[in-house]
Write a protein that holds these residues in place. Structure first.
Motif, PDB file in Angstrom:
ATOM      1  N   CYS A  58      36.843  33.996  38.476  1.00  0.00           N
ATOM      2  CA  CYS A  58      38.287  34.285  38.460  1.00  0.00           C
ATOM      3  C   CYS A  58      38.661  35.258  39.570  1.00  0.00           C
ATOM      4  CB  CYS A  58      38.691  34.863  37.103  1.00  0.00           C
ATOM      5  SG  CYS A  58      38.580  33.686  35.742  1.00  0.00           S
ATOM      6  N   PHE A  59      37.826  36.277  39.776  1.00  0.00           N
ATOM      7  CA  PHE A  59      38.065  37.224  40.865  1.00  0.00           C
ATOM      8  C   PHE A  59      37.991  36.499  42.207  1.00  0.00           C
ATOM      9  CE2 PHE A  59      37.759  42.031  41.307  1.00  0.00           C
ATOM     10  CZ  PHE A  59      38.297  42.036  42.591  1.00  0.00           C
TER      11      PHE A  59
ATOM     12  N   VAL B 287      40.491  33.971  47.173  1.00  0.00           N
ATOM     13  CA  VAL B 287      40.884  32.830  48.008  1.00  0.00           C
ATOM     14  C   VAL B 287      42.397  32.772  48.161  1.00  0.00           C
ATOM     15  CG1 VAL B 287      40.910  30.312  48.144  1.00  0.00           C
ATOM     16  CG2 VAL B 287      38.812  31.498  47.475  1.00  0.00           C
ATOM     17  N   ILE B 288      43.114  33.006  47.066  1.00  0.00           N
ATOM     18  CA  ILE B 288      44.578  32.988  47.131  1.00  0.00           C
ATOM     19  C   ILE B 288      45.081  34.082  48.067  1.00  0.00           C
ATOM     20  CG2 ILE B 288      46.691  33.349  45.796  1.00  0.00           C
ATOM     21  CD1 ILE B 288      45.250  32.108  43.408  1.00  0.00           C
TER      22      ILE B 288
ATOM     23  N   LEU C 126      43.330  43.638  50.308  1.00  0.00           N
ATOM     24  CA  LEU C 126      41.932  43.270  50.103  1.00  0.00           C
ATOM     25  C   LEU C 126      41.050  44.122  51.011  1.00  0.00           C
ATOM     26  CD1 LEU C 126      40.294  41.253  48.426  1.00  0.00           C
ATOM     27  CD2 LEU C 126      40.327  39.720  50.380  1.00  0.00           C
ATOM     28  N   ASN C 127      40.776  45.352  50.609  1.00  0.00           N
ATOM     29  CA  ASN C 127      39.961  46.235  51.426  1.00  0.00           C
ATOM     30  C   ASN C 127      38.578  46.425  50.807  1.00  0.00           C
ATOM     31  OD1 ASN C 127      40.467  47.957  49.286  1.00  0.00           O
ATOM     32  ND2 ASN C 127      42.160  48.960  50.327  1.00  0.00           N
ATOM     33  N   GLY C 128      37.838  47.401  51.316  1.00  0.00           N
ATOM     34  CA  GLY C 128      36.450  47.557  50.936  1.00  0.00           C
ATOM     35  C   GLY C 128      36.214  47.765  49.453  1.00  0.00           C
ATOM     36  N   HIS C 129      36.998  48.632  48.812  1.00  0.00           N
ATOM     37  CA  HIS C 129      36.726  48.923  47.404  1.00  0.00           C
ATOM     38  C   HIS C 129      37.057  47.738  46.503  1.00  0.00           C
ATOM     39  CE1 HIS C 129      40.923  49.556  45.978  1.00  0.00           C
ATOM     40  NE2 HIS C 129      41.137  49.965  47.213  1.00  0.00           N
ATOM     41  N   VAL C 130      37.970  46.861  46.926  1.00  0.00           N
ATOM     42  CA  VAL C 130      38.279  45.653  46.154  1.00  0.00           C
ATOM     43  C   VAL C 130      37.121  44.666  46.243  1.00  0.00           C
ATOM     44  CG1 VAL C 130      39.872  43.713  45.909  1.00  0.00           C
ATOM     45  CG2 VAL C 130      40.747  45.974  46.504  1.00  0.00           C
ATOM     46  N   VAL C 131      36.584  44.488  47.452  1.00  0.00           N
ATOM     47  CA  VAL C 131      35.414  43.617  47.628  1.00  0.00           C
ATOM     48  C   VAL C 131      34.229  44.162  46.828  1.00  0.00           C
ATOM     49  CG1 VAL C 131      33.779  42.698  49.315  1.00  0.00           C
ATOM     50  CG2 VAL C 131      36.195  42.858  49.893  1.00  0.00           C
TER      51      VAL C 131
END
Length: 466
Positions: A175-176, A181-182, A191-196
């Motif tokens: 789901c993440f 992709v969206i 969408l930066n480092g801590h999100v990845v």
């Protein structure tokens, strides 16, 4: 009355199943397809890392690096873990999967996803990324549909409970990934480092790590001939602490909630320590001398401890604004992946020969080339497996050290060592089995004309012609 699952097993299941093998275990082609594809994924991962070594040093979130990471997580680790899941879920739960055909469809869907996504990232083709995301979603849905009956059974042991939670982690990871992709086309959040990293935590720990922890609680007693009496609470602690720790750690990273991330990290640490303690307990109660498989398991646990140290150092440096914290985060992710990779290769030297042995027995092959009874250890070269042990650990060491020191030559060397690991593992675990199988097929081809020539009807026809 036959159930749908049993009918399906009869139609495309395992013919001539060896005596004593549980009826729920799928045909060898199912797990071997996943495990064989994982070898090719490891080679692709090594090549991608060697190619993108410069990007890894300058920007760990670059698309080339993300592509190489997805070759590692999807095409190698997840592919191998899915193979183990299809093989051992029926063993652990004592119930078959819903359908062998769905297992094959899951493999094909995941194979497309595992290659399209990293190729799409590295080539920056959004249509390829979206297509890969679609195949990944399909594969996850097929797996959940297929594995639901055995996991919904009454199994209450730590392995059964852990597998249920790991499938939840797999769904959350998917789901993440769909949101990821969206975001590449809509950019609706940063969408930066801590999100990845929040995404990586779910995939590495709540999906891959938890599956390995759960399955190992079934495999270690069997492979080490170790019986641990009592409740063995460390197994339960490791499973629940890792899962619920990730449910706090990942949102804490995603929304930059330091207190929540630290709480989750402490819970995960407790779970991982309990996992290592469980291994030590089995080693103390083992009735088998130390062998190569156990050295694989021990060194993989050592990489787990290295990953924890890197993660602790990274959290301290990132909070103080030190740029070296980013390098330590990348090294921690690499060491966590190394924990799983070394364990996967080590267990493959136990699991694949067993599956191959069962496949050969179903073909009527019960003797080795020297006439002795066919054993698991006859199906691979032990010298090459020892060399494989050195190469895979050297690869993880080179990658981790290269990421810590931001050394692109070391990262490139680690990638090439991963390529060598994949080639050695694939060749060593397949060539003896293939040779024995081909020898049997060739013998059958030669015997059939002879049987036809010596058939009574043929001999009577020859006499009449004379």
């Amino acid at each position: 009355m036959q159930t749908p699952a049993s009918k399906d097993q009869g139609k495309d299941g395992w013919q001539n199943r060896p005596t004593g093998l549980p009826s729920g275990v799928p045909p060898p082609s199912v797990p071997l397809s996943f495990l064989g594809a994982a070898v090719f994924g490891l080679v692709a991962c090594g090549l991608a890392l060697a190619y993108s070594r410069g990007y890894v040093v300058s920007d760990p979130t670059n698309d080339h690096v993300v592509g190489a990471a997805h070759f590692a997580m999807l095409a190698t680790l997840s592919m191998g873990v899915l193979g183990a899941l299809h093989q051992f879920t029926p063993v652990i739960t004592q119930r078959p999967l819903r359908s062998v055909r769905v297992s094959r469809a899951t493999f094909v869907s995941w194979l497309f996803a595992a290659w399209l996504l990293p190729v799409g990232f590295m080539s920056q083709r959004e249509s390829v990324v979206e297509l890969g995301g679609g195949f990944a979603t399909l594969a996850v849905c097929l797996l959940v549909f297929n594995i639901a009956p055995p996991l919904a059974s009454k199994g209450k042991g730590p392995a059964s409970v852990g597998l249920r939670l790991s499938v939840v982690g797999f769904v959350l990871t998917a789901c993440f990934g769909v949101v990821y992709v969206i975001d590449r086309t809509r950019n609706w959040f940063d969408l930066n480092g801590h999100v990845v990293l929040a995404h990586a935590c779910i995939g590495l720990l709540a999906w891959l790590g938890l599956t390995y922890i759960s399955v190992s609680e079934k495999l270690w007693p069997m492979f080490m001939l170790a019986h641990v009496g009592g409740r063995h609470s460390s197994a339960w602690i490791s499973i629940f602490a890792v899962f619920f720790g990730v449910t706090l750690l990942s949102p804490g990273l995603l929304f930059s909630l330091t207190w929540l991330a630290l709480t989750g990290a402490l819970l995960v640490l407790v779970g991982l320590c309990a996992h290592v303690y469980s291994l030590v307990t089995y080693l103390r109660h083992r009735r088998r001398a130390l062998e190569l498989h156990q050295w694989f398991v021990l060194t993989s646990s050592a990489w787990l401890l290295v990953a924890v140290v890197f993660a602790g150092a990274a959290s301290a440096m990132v909070r103080h604004g030190d740029h070296r914290g980013v390098a330590l985060v990348a090294a921690s992710v690499s060491a966590f992946a190394g924990w799983l990779l070394v364990a996967l290769v080590g267990h493959a030297y136990k699991i694949v020969p067993f599956i191959a042995w069962s496949a050969l027995r179903s073909k009527g092959i019960s003797r080795n080339v020297n006439g002795s009874a066919l054993a698991f250890a006859d199906l691979f070269n032990h010298t090459w497996s020892s060399f494989d042990f050195l190469v895979v650990n050297s690869a993880v060491a080179a990658l981790s050290l290269g990421l810590v020191t931001t050394s692109s030559p070391l990262i490139g060397a680690g990638g090439l060592l991963l390529v060598i690991t994949g080639l050695i593992t694939g060749a060593n675990l397949s060539w003896r089995t293939v040779r024995m199988y081909r020898g049997t097929v060739g013998a059958e081809i030669e015997v059939r004309p002879l049987a036809k020539l010596t058939h009574p009807a043929t001999l009577r026809a020859k006499d009449a012609s004379r």
